[in-house]
Design a protein around this motif. Structure first.
Motif, PDB file in Angstrom:
ATOM      1  N   ILE A  86       0.683  -1.178   0.029  1.00  0.00           N
ATOM      2  CA  ILE A  86      -0.073   0.059   0.095  1.00  0.00           C
ATOM      3  C   ILE A  86       1.056   1.202   0.118  1.00  0.00           C
ATOM      4  O   ILE A  86       0.371   1.965  -0.570  1.00  0.00           O
ATOM      5  N   ILE A  87       1.982   1.277   0.919  1.00  0.00           N
ATOM      6  CA  ILE A  87       2.765   2.569   0.739  1.00  0.00           C
ATOM      7  C   ILE A  87       3.557   2.498  -0.387  1.00  0.00           C
ATOM      8  O   ILE A  87       3.432   3.826  -1.052  1.00  0.00           O
ATOM      9  N   PRO A  88       4.349   1.709  -1.054  1.00  0.00           N
ATOM     10  CA  PRO A  88       5.004   2.062  -2.386  1.00  0.00           C
ATOM     11  C   PRO A  88       3.733   2.281  -3.605  1.00  0.00           C
ATOM     12  O   PRO A  88       4.309   3.128  -4.374  1.00  0.00           O
ATOM     13  N   LEU A  89       2.784   1.617  -3.421  1.00  0.00           N
ATOM     14  CA  LEU A  89       1.730   1.893  -4.657  1.00  0.00           C
ATOM     15  C   LEU A  89       1.317   3.488  -4.325  1.00  0.00           C
ATOM     16  O   LEU A  89       1.100   4.040  -5.534  1.00  0.00           O
ATOM     17  N   SER A  90       1.143   3.653  -3.244  1.00  0.00           N
ATOM     18  CA  SER A  90       0.586   5.021  -2.820  1.00  0.00           C
ATOM     19  C   SER A  90       1.490   6.038  -3.341  1.00  0.00           C
ATOM     20  O   SER A  90       1.263   7.218  -4.044  1.00  0.00           O
ATOM     21  N   ALA A  91       2.675   5.771  -2.952  1.00  0.00           N
ATOM     22  CA  ALA A  91       3.989   6.878  -3.129  1.00  0.00           C
ATOM     23  C   ALA A  91       4.054   7.036  -4.854  1.00  0.00           C
ATOM     24  O   ALA A  91       4.248   8.041  -5.224  1.00  0.00           O
ATOM     25  N   PHE A  92       3.912   5.844  -5.474  1.00  0.00           N
ATOM     26  CA  PHE A  92       4.074   5.887  -6.831  1.00  0.00           C
ATOM     27  C   PHE A  92       2.724   6.630  -7.727  1.00  0.00           C
ATOM     28  O   PHE A  92       3.039   7.314  -8.446  1.00  0.00           O
ATOM     29  N   PHE A  93       1.690   6.567  -6.934  1.00  0.00           N
ATOM     30  CA  PHE A  93       0.372   7.001  -7.598  1.00  0.00           C
ATOM     31  C   PHE A  93       0.494   8.612  -7.389  1.00  0.00           C
ATOM     32  O   PHE A  93       0.144   9.453  -8.180  1.00  0.00           O
ATOM     33  N   PHE A  94       0.941   9.020  -5.867  1.00  0.00           N
ATOM     34  CA  PHE A  94       1.311  10.535  -5.868  1.00  0.00           C
ATOM     35  C   PHE A  94       2.531  10.866  -6.988  1.00  0.00           C
ATOM     36  O   PHE A  94       2.279  12.081  -7.158  1.00  0.00           O
ATOM     37  N   PHE A  95       3.420  10.278  -7.033  1.00  0.00           N
ATOM     38  CA  PHE A  95       4.475  10.555  -7.983  1.00  0.00           C
ATOM     39  C   PHE A  95       3.915  10.839  -9.506  1.00  0.00           C
ATOM     40  O   PHE A  95       4.087  11.892 -10.128  1.00  0.00           O
ATOM     41  N   LEU A  96       2.977   9.879  -9.817  1.00  0.00           N
ATOM     42  CA  LEU A  96       2.283  10.111 -11.312  1.00  0.00           C
ATOM     43  C   LEU A  96       1.279  11.271 -11.136  1.00  0.00           C
ATOM     44  O   LEU A  96       1.222  12.028 -12.345  1.00  0.00           O
ATOM     45  N   ALA A  97       0.725  11.461 -10.033  1.00  0.00           N
ATOM     46  CA  ALA A  97      -0.376  12.395  -9.920  1.00  0.00           C
ATOM     47  C   ALA A  97       0.130  13.828 -10.077  1.00  0.00           C
ATOM     48  O   ALA A  97      -0.561  14.816 -10.565  1.00  0.00           O
ATOM     49  N   GLU A  98       1.336  14.090  -9.482  1.00  0.00           N
ATOM     50  CA  GLU A  98       2.087  15.249  -9.562  1.00  0.00           C
ATOM     51  C   GLU A  98       2.147  15.827 -10.937  1.00  0.00           C
ATOM     52  O   GLU A  98       2.131  16.793 -11.494  1.00  0.00           O
ATOM     53  N   SER A  99       2.637  14.940 -11.918  1.00  0.00           N
ATOM     54  CA  SER A  99       3.084  15.344 -13.158  1.00  0.00           C
ATOM     55  C   SER A  99       1.822  15.545 -14.078  1.00  0.00           C
ATOM     56  O   SER A  99       1.463  16.436 -14.767  1.00  0.00           O
ATOM     57  N   THR A 100       0.655  14.589 -13.589  1.00  0.00           N
ATOM     58  CA  THR A 100      -0.471  14.800 -14.483  1.00  0.00           C
ATOM     59  C   THR A 100      -1.274  16.212 -13.981  1.00  0.00           C
ATOM     60  O   THR A 100      -1.543  16.802 -14.891  1.00  0.00           O
ATOM     61  N   PHE A 101      -1.077  16.491 -12.750  1.00  0.00           N
ATOM     62  CA  PHE A 101      -1.671  17.625 -12.303  1.00  0.00           C
ATOM     63  C   PHE A 101      -0.944  18.817 -12.873  1.00  0.00           C
ATOM     64  O   PHE A 101      -1.667  19.969 -13.163  1.00  0.00           O
ATOM     65  N   ALA A 102       0.304  18.702 -12.983  1.00  0.00           N
ATOM     66  CA  ALA A 102       0.988  19.985 -13.445  1.00  0.00           C
ATOM     67  C   ALA A 102       1.156  20.138 -14.798  1.00  0.00           C
ATOM     68  O   ALA A 102       0.872  21.121 -15.303  1.00  0.00           O
ATOM     69  N   ASP A 103       0.606  19.189 -15.659  1.00  0.00           N
ATOM     70  CA  ASP A 103       0.226  19.177 -17.143  1.00  0.00           C
ATOM     71  C   ASP A 103      -1.040  19.817 -17.324  1.00  0.00           C
ATOM     72  O   ASP A 103      -1.389  20.735 -18.020  1.00  0.00           O
ATOM     73  N   LEU A 104      -2.119  19.425 -16.284  1.00  0.00           N
ATOM     74  CA  LEU A 104      -3.623  19.839 -16.557  1.00  0.00           C
ATOM     75  C   LEU A 104      -3.555  21.229 -16.083  1.00  0.00           C
ATOM     76  O   LEU A 104      -4.493  21.954 -16.799  1.00  0.00           O
ATOM     77  N   PHE A 105      -3.131  21.726 -15.120  1.00  0.00           N
ATOM     78  CA  PHE A 105      -3.319  22.847 -14.397  1.00  0.00           C
ATOM     79  C   PHE A 105      -2.174  23.811 -14.628  1.00  0.00           C
ATOM     80  O   PHE A 105      -1.965  24.500 -13.766  1.00  0.00           O
ATOM     81  N   ALA A 106      -1.375  23.876 -15.601  1.00  0.00           N
ATOM     82  CA  ALA A 106      -0.110  24.648 -15.872  1.00  0.00           C
ATOM     83  C   ALA A 106      -0.849  26.153 -16.045  1.00  0.00           C
ATOM     84  O   ALA A 106      -1.936  26.443 -16.372  1.00  0.00           O
TER      85      ALA A 106
END
Length: 170
Positions: free
Chosen positions: A5-25
């Motif tokens: 749960i921790i490594p998968l959550s960390a990886f999810f937040f890692f991916l969410a950052e770039s997605t968020f940055a792209d969508l809300f630039a």
């Protein structure tokens, strides 16, 4: 499953950052402001605060290095700063009462330190393209507002994920 749960959550937040940055630039909204999400760093800090300092530092090193490889030109800056600031936050949490509200404030301060230290590291190595006053107005303040809002929204779900991982059993 609790081990993943921790490594998968960390990886999810890692991916969410770039997605968020792209969508809300800022350029999508005709703004010069730079909003930098630090969801992964917030998660690492919450691991340190509500889970284990040791694992917070380990995740800081691993995901900081991954962050360096994927997003930056300078290897090691985020790896060092994620782990170092996780250690600093763990020491500060020993001085104050450990609750979600204190964790949210301390996470926001740690994000400010992270942004300033990365700006200074880039300034030492190459030209940053803006002075500190411009950096504070264009990047630091918008980033802090965004991430404080993210901490408020994500604090309780992150805390629950970390509590489910049960670091005490390891």
């Amino acid at each position: 499953m609790s081990r993943l749960i921790i490594p998968l959550s960390a990886f999810f937040f890692f991916l969410a950052e770039s997605t968020f940055a792209d969508l809300f630039a800022g350029e999508h909204f005709h703004s010069s402001r730079i909003f930098v999400p630090h969801f992964l760093f917030i998660f690492i800090l919450f691991i340190t605060i509500f889970g284990s300092t040791k694992y917070g530092i380990i995740y800081g090193l691993i995901f900081g290095f991954l962050f360096d490889v994927v997003y930056t030109e300078i290897l090691g800056v985020y790896a060092f700063l994620f782990a170092f600031l996780a250690l600093v936050v763990s020491k500060l949490m020993k001085l104050v009462h450990s609750n979600v509200f204190v964790a949210a404030l301390l996470s926001t301060v740690a994000i400010a330190l992270l942004e300033i230290l990365v700006y200074e590291a880039n300034g030492l190595i190459r030209d940053t393209g803006m002075n500190f006053t411009q950096f504070a107005a264009i990047r630091l303040l918008p980033t802090l507002i965004l991430n404080f809002a993210a901490v408020i929204i994500l604090a309780f779900p992150m805390k629950r994920i970390i509590e489910k991982a049960n670091f005490d059993a390891e």
